[in-house]
Design an enzyme around this catalytic site. Structure first.
Site, PDB file in Angstrom:
ATOM      1  N   TYR A  51       0.987  -1.301  -0.278  1.00  0.00           N
ATOM      2  CA  TYR A  51       0.308   0.349   0.046  1.00  0.00           C
ATOM      3  C   TYR A  51       0.869   1.016   0.224  1.00  0.00           C
ATOM      4  O   TYR A  51       1.545   1.573   0.360  1.00  0.00           O
ATOM      5  CB  TYR A  51      -0.412  -0.013   1.389  1.00  0.00           C
ATOM      6  N   GLU A  53      -0.160   5.172  -0.291  1.00  0.00           N
ATOM      7  CA  GLU A  53      -1.600   6.357  -0.455  1.00  0.00           C
ATOM      8  C   GLU A  53      -0.355   7.095  -0.365  1.00  0.00           C
ATOM      9  O   GLU A  53       0.617   7.526  -0.036  1.00  0.00           O
ATOM     10  CB  GLU A  53      -2.294   5.756   0.450  1.00  0.00           C
ATOM     11  N   ASP A 197      -7.353  12.665 -25.297  1.00  0.00           N
ATOM     12  CA  ASP A 197      -7.203  11.345 -25.219  1.00  0.00           C
ATOM     13  C   ASP A 197      -6.678  10.782 -26.771  1.00  0.00           C
ATOM     14  O   ASP A 197      -7.273  10.600 -27.172  1.00  0.00           O
ATOM     15  CB  ASP A 197      -8.795  10.836 -24.827  1.00  0.00           C
ATOM     16  N   THR A 223      -4.543   5.682 -22.041  1.00  0.00           N
ATOM     17  CA  THR A 223      -4.453   4.517 -21.490  1.00  0.00           C
ATOM     18  C   THR A 223      -2.546   3.870 -21.579  1.00  0.00           C
ATOM     19  O   THR A 223      -2.540   4.009 -22.444  1.00  0.00           O
ATOM     20  CB  THR A 223      -5.843   3.407 -22.137  1.00  0.00           C
ATOM     21  N   LYS A 226      -2.717   0.122 -24.805  1.00  0.00           N
ATOM     22  CA  LYS A 226      -3.309   0.067 -25.976  1.00  0.00           C
ATOM     23  C   LYS A 226      -2.121  -0.359 -26.727  1.00  0.00           C
ATOM     24  O   LYS A 226      -1.269  -1.597 -26.883  1.00  0.00           O
ATOM     25  CB  LYS A 226      -4.183   0.827 -26.688  1.00  0.00           C
ATOM     26  N   ARG A 232      -2.221  -2.898 -18.228  1.00  0.00           N
ATOM     27  CA  ARG A 232      -3.730  -2.003 -18.097  1.00  0.00           C
ATOM     28  C   ARG A 232      -3.590  -1.151 -16.998  1.00  0.00           C
ATOM     29  O   ARG A 232      -4.095  -1.481 -15.801  1.00  0.00           O
ATOM     30  CB  ARG A 232      -4.900  -2.914 -17.460  1.00  0.00           C
TER      31      ARG A 232
HETATM   32  C1  LIG Z   1      -9.900   7.390 -26.422  1.00  0.00           C
HETATM   33  C2  LIG Z   1     -10.886   6.348 -24.883  1.00  0.00           C
HETATM   34  N1  LIG Z   1     -10.272   7.120 -23.671  1.00  0.00           N
HETATM   35  C3  LIG Z   1     -10.661   6.100 -22.716  1.00  0.00           C
HETATM   36  C4  LIG Z   1     -10.339   4.623 -23.158  1.00  0.00           C
HETATM   37  C5  LIG Z   1     -11.339   4.154 -21.109  1.00  0.00           C
HETATM   38  O1  LIG Z   1     -10.119   3.555 -21.057  1.00  0.00           O
HETATM   39  P1  LIG Z   1     -10.245   2.217 -19.672  1.00  0.00           P
HETATM   40  O2  LIG Z   1     -11.133   0.853 -20.650  1.00  0.00           O
HETATM   41  O3  LIG Z   1      -9.183   1.310 -19.603  1.00  0.00           O
HETATM   42  O4  LIG Z   1     -11.035   3.080 -18.757  1.00  0.00           O
HETATM   43  C6  LIG Z   1     -10.763   3.558 -23.496  1.00  0.00           C
HETATM   44  C7  LIG Z   1     -10.503   2.530 -24.342  1.00  0.00           C
HETATM   45  O5  LIG Z   1     -10.981   1.994 -25.306  1.00  0.00           O
HETATM   46  C8  LIG Z   1     -10.482   4.817 -25.424  1.00  0.00           C
HETATM   47  O6  LIG Z   1     -11.225   4.397 -26.303  1.00  0.00           O
END
Ligand SMILES: Cc1ncc(COP(=O)(O)O)c(C=O)c1O
Length: 414
Positions: A51, A53, A197, A223, A226, A232
């Site tokens: 842990y 935090e 994102d 993320t 991918k 993950r």
């Molecule tokens: C553009 C985008 N943002 C965020 C996410 C969310 O990721 P997670 O599934 O890890 O929560 C995804 C998931 O496919 C995504 O394609």
């Protein structure tokens, strides 16, 4: 898995079977990949026991000598690789990373703009069913119906009318380049934060196959599992001045203890992504997606935007007299795993949409090149013409297995 096999054979058997499945099918869901053995070893390490935090050197529990060094290393690799002033690697995944951005920079009820789900945006970019559409006032931008490309001028008009405090860019199923500079000028006109994102395209931003969002945007989220081929997880990169707001939003705002095993595995993946081979891999991901698009076009498939600039291809299955679901189910029977997906202006519902989304990241990790992608296009074509002929699908499956056997996937037992 010797210990697991001895202690819990039923579970070990299920994991082994999933590993065999991953080895013997063509994994074409664009958000999936194969992590290396090294990434998986860190993910499965004793760091999961601890842990921690807080953040490195400011923890609420003792015993952080090595955890602090691991988080420091991961953060340093992230900031160096992405050229960011600040990085937070604690979000549990992509959606929590996006949630932390809203939570850190806005008040509930503030105005936001994001890309519509059916245009290719993600749930967390303001969809009504997500926290982002429930706790914030959202208006969504989309595509030009004649080109199926982002309509930047319509987004600009919407921003001027709506006056959002924050604009989300980025997508889950958009096959073309996103113009971050255009979004910067829109955000500047209305004084909004700009967030990119890049979950789907992070690797391409590193390799130069897609424009890098920094330093144009205020915050980048991604993320880590991918194209980045990590465990993950989620990551937030931002300007230094926003760092304290983002950090506070992640912890203590939304999360407790970070997943240290994941932080370490992200560091491993970032180390891998810093090598020249990774840029080569990303270039090949795009070449393969283009070859797949060409192979499908030659076989008279209808592709959204006519092709791709990145790692994914979106097919209109209704042009073949099918639906996305019918095609996805038949493909799975033939050993090709993809997902049914909405297409722009889709008249069909999300759970039975018109489109099929195909990606090249996992196949490229196996070593597939353009010639193999043409074979894949041919097999998809054969499946699309024989969706209700199990004997034909079985023959294609045998062909898939032969192809897979020539390209062993990393991270799986040999
Ligand atoms: C553009 C985008 N943002 C965020 C996410 C969310 O990721 P997670 O599934 O890890 O929560 C995804 C998931 O496919 C995504 O394609």
């Amino acid at each position: 898995m010797d210990h697991l096999r001895q202690q819990d054979p039923a579970l070990a058997e299920l994991i082994s079977r999933e590993a065999r499945r991953q080895a013997s099918v063509l994994r074409m869901i664009p958000s999936e990949n194969y992590a290396s053995h090294a990434v998986l070893e860190a993910t499965g390490s004793c760091l999961s026991n601890k842990y921690s935090e807080g953040y490195a050197h400011f923890r609420y529990y003792q015993g952080q000598e090595f955890i602090d060094r691991i988080e420091d290393l991961a953060v340093e690799r992230a900031t160096t690789l992405f050229g960011a002033e600040h990085a937070n690697l604690q979000p549990y995944s992509g959606s929590p990373a996006n949630m932390a951005v809203y939570f850190g920079l806005l008040k509930p009820g503030d105005r936001v703009m994001g890309m519509d789900l059916s245009a290719g945006g993600h749930l967390t970019h303001g969809a009504k069913v997500s926290f982002s559409g429930k706790f914030y006032q959202v208006r969504q931008y989309g595509l030009d119906p004649s080109t199926q490309l982002i309509d930047y001028e319509a987004a600009r008009r919407l921003a001027k009318e709506w006056q959002p405090r924050l604009i989300f860019t980025g997508a889950s199923s958009y096959p073309r380049v996103i113009d971050f500079a255009a979004f910067r000028s829109i955000a500047d006109e209305v004084g909004a934060y700009l967030v990119a994102d890049i979950s789907h395209i992070s690797g391409l931003c590193l390799s130069g196959d897609h424009p890098h969002p920094l330093p144009q945007v205020d915050v980048v989220t991604t993320t880590t599992h991918k194209l980045l081929r990590g465990p993950r997880g989620g990551m937030i990169l931002c300007r230094g001045a926003l760092g304290p707001k983002i950090d506070k939003a992640v912890f203590p705002g939304l999360q407790g203890g970070p997943h240290n095993h994941v932080t370490a595995a992200i560091a491993v993946a970032l180390g891998e992504a810093a090598r020249p081979e990774y840029a080569e891999y990303c270039h090949q991901v795009v070449k393969n997606a283009r070859a797949l698009a060409q192979g499908l076009r030659e076989r008279e498939f209808s592709l959204i935007t006519g092709g791709t600039d990145n790692h994914l291809v979106l097919i209109d299955a209704t042009a073949l007299g099918l639906t996305g679901k019918i095609l996805a189910v038949a493909l799975e029977e033939a050993g090709i795993v993809a997902n049914a997906n909405k297409i722009p202006f889709d008249p069909r519902p999300a759970d039975d949409p018109s489109g099929l989304r195909l990606g090249t990241p996992a196949l490229t990790t196996r070593g597939f090149k353009e010639a193999e992608m043409d074979q894949v296009a041919d097999m998809i074509h054969q499946v699309s013409r024989n969706t209700s002929r199990p004997e034909v699908l079985a023959k294609i499956k045998a062909r898939v297995e032969t192809l897979c056997a020539q390209f062993p996937a990393p991270g799986l037992p040999e």
